[in-house]
Design an enzyme around this catalytic site. Structure first.
Site: not given
Ligand code: M6R
Length: 609
Positions: A2, A27, A78, A104-105, A481, A485, A488, A505, A604
């Site tokens: 949010c 975000r 959100w 937020n929260g 990673e 990515k 995502e 395995h 974000k």
């Molecule tokens: O702000 P942060 O680096 O703590 O965020 C951690 C993860 O939420 C963040 O890296 C997330 O996995 C990304 N969206 C990946 O691209």
């Protein structure tokens, strides 16, 4: 997650708040709303809409409400409690439509609060946890808003950043936080803006105040006070940092900024001739770090893969026992700790709830806590004893790209710093420092020479639904990673990242012509092992995309497509192999028509558990 904007100043145009809210779109959110106090009508007027801010703006244009006033609230939601509906969007209000607030929260005890407020006669109009806050403030309101907020907060458990206004106490905005960020922007010519992220304030304020937990700020158009006296800090984000600068997407812009991110992260921190890293943020704890025997690395998502690479670096070159874990698991573990153990949290936003909770727990136990954080003044920077900033400016794309490259770079700097405190020789230190210095140009070369090839690969393979990424040692976390990515950004594509040696395995069952394998195989100490795994995949007819070192022509016998990276020392190869994987996710996401900057369901900065 949010986003909150609150405005109080001389202007009556709500566009000032809407354009600030737009800066929080990155975000991730699923509905938006606003409330404005119209002083002529002596009413607070409110509009809320599921969907994008564009929907809300259309509603504003069609509405016959006089949406003008110098005190206003804006929000992007959100969804956590209750579906994505107009009614569940913020702002929320009380029974008398006197109190309006954005939040937020998560209010963890909302169920019991709601039950008791309903018994007292309060009528709720949404399914959210947030709405209890407006009714609770209503319960304590006797004409003074900040007193009512202060009373109400005593009953709320959980996390909150709140901005509140009341028509019966006009010309006032009250803001409060606990475990969820909130920043006040101070305009030089107008009034105040409160935001959940300083990025939103760049066009409005040059100075900001980060609220701390349990603080309440009270603002009028010309004045503000916080229960504790605080000095404003300079807002360092520039307007151009949050614009696309000619690129079609922030994600592509931020990938192309990866070389610059490395430069900014190493600026003033390397002394190559002495084989040293100078980390000013760790100066106060130098002696404790010299005695440190064990380091716990904690992070989430992409940042956690940076800690996994860091583990290999620190064990090999600094000789420190390292453990790496994800925040959401670590926070519930009972790690065995002693005086020689320290914790290092890695987070771009500095606000990730799971990482922050793990950090607070270890701090409570008296452990030395450190951070690698990009967002200046964020919660993790304020909770840790010492740390290292990434210095890469804001990252707007939800997919972490330049921040990951920078986190890897800082892991290398930290390795040099701690290694040279211990047994790492001058010669080895000098070599690592020189190789780190050469990274920006090498990443620049990868982006310049391989982007067209990666795009071609994306086009060739975009119709596949499943991908397996393999890597060994330093590049095992990079396989994860690459897979994260891809799923995502290019959803609904499914991808998994594996240690190449684990393939036999289980995942090898998937190897056939319908499942491409992306195999990270720089010519390093485990190259031959990775080639054996590649043979196994090839024997089962799976298409292979390989990432390897320039000059390695032999790999073409096994791989269908090859992406080349320049030579560097083994521990730094992840920084070069990552860049093409970020490009691959980007191009595939664009081809699939995905919203690459704001992938569905994602946020974000993940400020809830
Ligand atoms: O702000 P942060 O680096 O703590 O965020 C951690 C993860 O939420 C963040 O890296 C997330 O996995 C990304 N969206 C990946 O691209």
């Amino acid at each position: 997650m949010c986003g909150i904007i609150g405005y109080i100043g001389k202007q009556k145009d709500i566009n000032i708040g809407i354009s600030a809210l737009r800066k929080l779109e990155y975000r991730g959110y699923d509905s938006a709303g606003l409330a404005v106090f119209n002083s002529d009508q002596k009413e607070i007027l409110c509009l809320k809409k599921a969907g994008r801010i564009d929907n809300l703006e259309k509603e504003v244009l069609c509405s016959n409400l006089a949406l003008q006033g110098n005190t206003s609230l804006f929000h992007t939601r959100w969804a956590t409690h209750g579906g994505v509906t107009d009614g569940n969007a913020h702002p929320h209000f009380d029974c008398k439509k006197n109190i309006y607030l954005v939040h937020n929260g998560i209010i963890e005890n909302y169920r019991e609060l709601k039950d008791s407020l309903e018994k007292e006669g309060h009528v709720f109009t949404s399914q959210t946890d947030t709405e209890v806050a407006s009714h609770l403030i209503e319960k304590f309101f006797k004409g003074n808003l900040e007193n009512a907020v202060r009373e109400a907060l005593k009953h709320i458990k959980g996390a909150y950043a709140l901005a509140v206004m009341a028509k019966e106490d006009p010309n006032k905005l009250v803001a409060a936080r606990l475990s969820s960020p909130l920043v006040i922007g101070i305009s030089e010519t107008d009034g105040y803006m409160v935001a959940s992220d300083a990025t939103a304030l760049v066009s409005y304020a040059k100075k900001i105040i980060n609220l701390d937990d349990n603080e309440i700020a009270v603002m009028s158009p010309s004045d503000f006070f916080i229960l504790k006296e605080k000095q404003p800090e300079i807002l360092e984000t520039k307007s151009e940092d949050i614009q696309k600068g000619g690129y079609p997407h922030f994600m592509l812009k931020e990938i192309m900024e990866e070389p610059e991110a490395i430069e900014n992260s190493i600026k003033g921190r390397l002394i190559p001739e002495e084989g040293l890293a100078r980390l000013g943020g760790l100066q106060n704890v130098t002696e404790e770090l010299r005695k440190m025997k064990r380091l716990l690395l904690v992070a989430c998502g992409t940042a956690s893969y940076a800690t996994l690479v860091g583990r290999y670096m620190l064990e090999e070159y600094a000789g420190i026992a390292v453990e790496a874990d994800i925040g959401s698991e670590f926070r519930y573990r009972k790690p065995v700790i002693d005086e020689g153990t320290a914790m290092l949290c890695v987070s771009q936003s500095g606000e990730t709830a799971d990482t922050l909770a793990a950090l607070k727990e270890m701090k409570r136990k008296g452990m030395l806590t450190l951070g690698v954080v990009n967002a200046v003044g964020s919660s993790i920077t304020r909770e840790t004893t010492a740390g290292i900033y990434n210095h890469i400016g804001p990252e707007i794309g939800v997919g972490a790209t330049k921040s990951f490259i920078s986190q890897l770079t800082i892991m290398a700097l930290l390795t040099l710093f701690l290694g040279r405190q211990r047994n790492l020789s001058l010669i080895k230190g000098q070599r690592i420092a020189q190789d780190i210095q050469g990274l920006p140009d090498k990443v620049r070369a990868v982006l310049a020479t391989q982007n067209a090839k990666v795009k071609e690969i994306a086009e060739k393979y975009a119709h596949f639904n499943n991908f397996i990424f393999l890597g060994r040692k330093y590049n095992y976390p990079i396989a994860m990673e690459g897979a994260l990515k891809l799923k995502e950004i290019a959803y609904p594509t499914h991808a998994e990242g594996y240690a190449a040696g684990e393939m036999k395995h289980g995942p090898i069952a998937l190897a056939d012509e319908n499942c491409p394998f992306i195999i990270i195989a720089p010519v390093d100490s485990v190259y031959e092992k990775v080639i054996s795994n590649m043979q196994e995949v090839k024997a089962r007819k799976a298409p292979i995309i390989a990432i390897t070192t320039e000059g390695n022509e032999a790999i073409k016998e096994l791989a269908d497509d090859v992406i080349y990276i320049p030579k560097t020392s083994e521990m730094l190869t992840p920084i070069l192999t990552t860049a093409p994987l970020h490009l691959l996710a980007y191009h595939m996401g664009v081809l699939k028509g995905c919203d690459v900057d704001k992938p569905r369901n994602l946020a974000k900065s993940v400020t809830v558990e």
